[in-house]
Design a protein around this motif. Structure first.
Motif, PDB file in Angstrom:
ATOM      1  N   VAL A  31       1.733  -2.789  -8.206  1.00 57.90           N
ATOM      2  CA  VAL A  31       1.136  -4.124  -8.250  1.00 57.90           C
ATOM      3  C   VAL A  31       2.157  -5.184  -8.686  1.00 57.90           C
ATOM      4  O   VAL A  31       1.849  -6.368  -8.776  1.00 57.90           O
ATOM      5  CB  VAL A  31      -0.089  -4.160  -9.210  1.00 57.90           C
ATOM      6  N   GLY A  32       3.381  -4.751  -8.950  1.00 58.84           N
ATOM      7  CA  GLY A  32       4.434  -5.685  -9.359  1.00 58.84           C
ATOM      8  C   GLY A  32       4.287  -6.068 -10.828  1.00 58.84           C
ATOM      9  O   GLY A  32       3.304  -5.757 -11.480  1.00 58.84           O
ATOM     10  N   ASP A 374      -5.037  -2.755   2.543  1.00 58.14           N
ATOM     11  CA  ASP A 374      -4.070  -3.819   2.312  1.00 58.14           C
ATOM     12  C   ASP A 374      -3.646  -3.783   0.836  1.00 58.14           C
ATOM     13  O   ASP A 374      -4.265  -4.408  -0.021  1.00 58.14           O
ATOM     14  CB  ASP A 374      -4.731  -5.161   2.671  1.00 58.14           C
ATOM     15  N   THR A 375      -2.589  -3.041   0.578  1.00 58.47           N
ATOM     16  CA  THR A 375      -2.187  -2.832  -0.825  1.00 58.47           C
ATOM     17  C   THR A 375      -1.582  -4.105  -1.439  1.00 58.47           C
ATOM     18  O   THR A 375      -1.637  -4.300  -2.646  1.00 58.47           O
ATOM     19  CB  THR A 375      -1.181  -1.669  -0.949  1.00 58.47           C
ATOM     20  N   LYS A 376      -1.029  -4.969  -0.586  1.00 63.26           N
ATOM     21  CA  LYS A 376      -0.474  -6.229  -1.117  1.00 63.26           C
ATOM     22  C   LYS A 376      -1.607  -7.099  -1.649  1.00 63.26           C
ATOM     23  O   LYS A 376      -1.504  -7.702  -2.713  1.00 63.26           O
ATOM     24  CB  LYS A 376       0.261  -6.985  -0.012  1.00 63.26           C
ATOM     25  N   ALA A 379      -2.779  -5.836  -4.908  1.00 61.14           N
ATOM     26  CA  ALA A 379      -1.886  -6.168  -6.027  1.00 61.14           C
ATOM     27  C   ALA A 379      -2.193  -7.571  -6.551  1.00 61.14           C
ATOM     28  O   ALA A 379      -2.271  -7.800  -7.762  1.00 61.14           O
ATOM     29  CB  ALA A 379      -0.435  -6.070  -5.577  1.00 61.14           C
ATOM     30  N   GLN A 380      -2.405  -8.502  -5.628  1.00 63.74           N
ATOM     31  CA  GLN A 380      -2.683  -9.876  -6.054  1.00 63.74           C
ATOM     32  C   GLN A 380      -4.034  -9.945  -6.784  1.00 63.74           C
ATOM     33  O   GLN A 380      -4.167 -10.593  -7.823  1.00 63.74           O
ATOM     34  CB  GLN A 380      -2.702 -10.783  -4.832  1.00 63.74           C
ATOM     35  N   GLN A 396      -4.163   0.761  -5.707  1.00 69.58           N
ATOM     36  CA  GLN A 396      -5.300   0.885  -4.800  1.00 69.58           C
ATOM     37  C   GLN A 396      -5.838   2.326  -4.748  1.00 69.58           C
ATOM     38  O   GLN A 396      -7.008   2.569  -4.523  1.00 69.58           O
ATOM     39  CB  GLN A 396      -4.846   0.435  -3.398  1.00 69.58           C
TER      40      GLN A 396
END
Ligand code: PLP
Length: 422
Positions: A31-32, A374-376, A379-380, A396
């Motif tokens: 997730v950054g 959509d893992t991006k 993360a958001q 996720q």
């Protein structure tokens, strides 16, 4: 949200431990950003090293069905610790815990206490192979059974999060005997060659898969698997490390009324301390040393402090009406959440008090479909939630947990955050 102390700790930790953590998913890589260092927990809330408070839906990845620092569990730990933390000799509390476990899981006629879920699944495979004198193990893609060599192929949890097909460092000879097939498909199992099946000791699965995100089984999948394995003299192993004492007191096997030959437990069984168990039909378990030739041991196995924490937890959970209340509260929360998600292309998958929001319009049925999320976007969304004081799984491919300590107000606060974050 203040982050100075967590950031400073992470820097120090990164010089010492790979990725700054002692277990990969904690690193927030999916997730950054940098992970939060947690200082304390009480009920359903945790506080990080900078003093930020969160409603916690991770619950230490499943064990904390009673919430953090439940007074009965803490008391049991303190009393046992004061009497001694480990002896390397049998204690009464282990026997009591084993009796409670067998009371909840009658299929575990005999059992062994160990220190982690990984150890339980590793040992159960050795028992299965020792008993049957066969070599192959069949597992399902996206199911995670811990990090020992034999089961790291097409695994879920951190292996899925970091998109590792398998782990480096596992000799090819080991993984050759592990056959991985699609979850929720008995056909995939029936399609295995006669040669493979004839040398298959056991099939292991999460009866409700929770390590590729949450993917419940089709009932027929479990029933057919039971029938097919019985017909073929192949052992059926339920890995109930997550589902044990979670989906009901007697786990998924009680919920679905299916009796596996062997079972693994962990997480809740240790009440938040390092403890797990494996067990099953007595004739299989009698193969374990010192009764039989299958060796398995542990300096801290059945540790008295961990056993006391587990026992205190099970004493509370034994009151099955608590599960009804938890499920009702969870269902009400999920119904409201589903409304928030309407038309957003996100699917909410739930089972009792567990849930995953898949960033995909349709709920996945297996690992291949789960990987299409959509893992991006996840993360958001994760950071949106965190910034509003809601701590969800930082990947996720994990499951979130509601505990018995989550009250109406906590869930209402979470709903408000969901409304804003989505
Ligand atoms: N089995 C399942 C279903 C799990 O979810 C896990 C861990 O998350 C394990 C086994 C391994 O347990 P541990 O992390 O205690 O080694």
């Amino acid at each position: 949200m203040k982050k100075e102390t967590s950031s400073e700790l992470f820097q120090r930790a990164s010089e010492l431990m790979p990725g700054g953590v002692n277990s990969p998913v904690r690193a927030f890589k999916a997730v950054g950003g940098t992970p939060l260092f947690i200082k304390s927990g009480k009920g359903c809330r945790i506080t990080d090293a900078d003093g930020n408070e969160y409603v916690d839906f991770v619950g230490s990845w499943g064990p904390l069905i009673l919430g953090h620092a439940h007074p009965d569990v803490i008391r049991a730990i303190q009393e046992q610790a004061a009497a001694g933390t480990t002896f390397g000799a049998p204690t009464a509390v282990e026997v009591e815990l084993a009796e409670s476990i067998r009371g909840a899981f009658p299929s575990m006629e005999m059992l062994r206490l160990v220190s982690s879920g990984t150890e339980a699944t590793m040992s159960v495979l050795r028992a299965a192979r020792g008993f049957t004198s066969k070599n192959n193990i069949v597992k399902f893609e996206g199911c995670y059974h811990g990090h020992h060599d034999g089961l790291l192929t097409s695994a879920g949890s951190g292996v899925a999060t970091f998109d590792l097909p398998d782990s480096a460092g596992v000799p090819r000879n080991y993984s050759r005997n592990t056959i991985s097939i699609a979850y929720n498909s008995v056909k995939a199992f029936e399609d295995l060659s006669e040669e493979v099946l004839a040398d298959t000791a056991a099939v292991i699965l999460e009866p409700v898969a929770a390590n590729m995100g949450l993917i419940p089984p089709e009932r027929k999948f479990l029933e057919d698997l039971r029938a097919f394995t019985r017909e073929r003299n192949i052992l059926l192993i339920f890995d109930e490390v997550i589902t044990g004492f979670r989906v009901s007191y007697g786990g998924a096997q009680e919920y679905y009324r299916i009796r596996p030959d062997l079972t693994c437990l962990g997480k809740i069984a240790g009440g938040g301390m390092p403890l797990a168990a494996y067990g099953g039909r007595a004739e299989i378990m009698r193969c374990i040393a010192p009764l039989g030739p299958v060796y398995q041991a542990g300096t801290l196995s059945g540790n008295p402090v961990a056993s006391a924490a587990g026992l205190a937890t099970l004493k509370i959970l034994h009151n099955k009406s608590l599960y009804r209340e938890l499920d009702q509260r969870s269902t009400k929360f999920f119904d409201a959440l589903r409304e928030v998600l309407t038309g957003k292309g996100i699917s909410l998958v739930t089972f009792g008090s567990m849930f995953t929001l898949f960033f995909r319009a349709k709920p996945p049925k297996n690992f291949k479909e789960a990987k299409e999320c959509d893992t991006k976007a996840y993360a958001q969304f994760f950071w949106n939630m965190l910034n509003q004081g809601i701590y969800l799984a930082p990947s996720q491919f994990e499951t979130n947990f509601i505990s018995m300590a989550h009250g109406e107000q906590d869930l209402e606060q979470a709903l408000e955050a969901f409304r804003k974050s989505i």
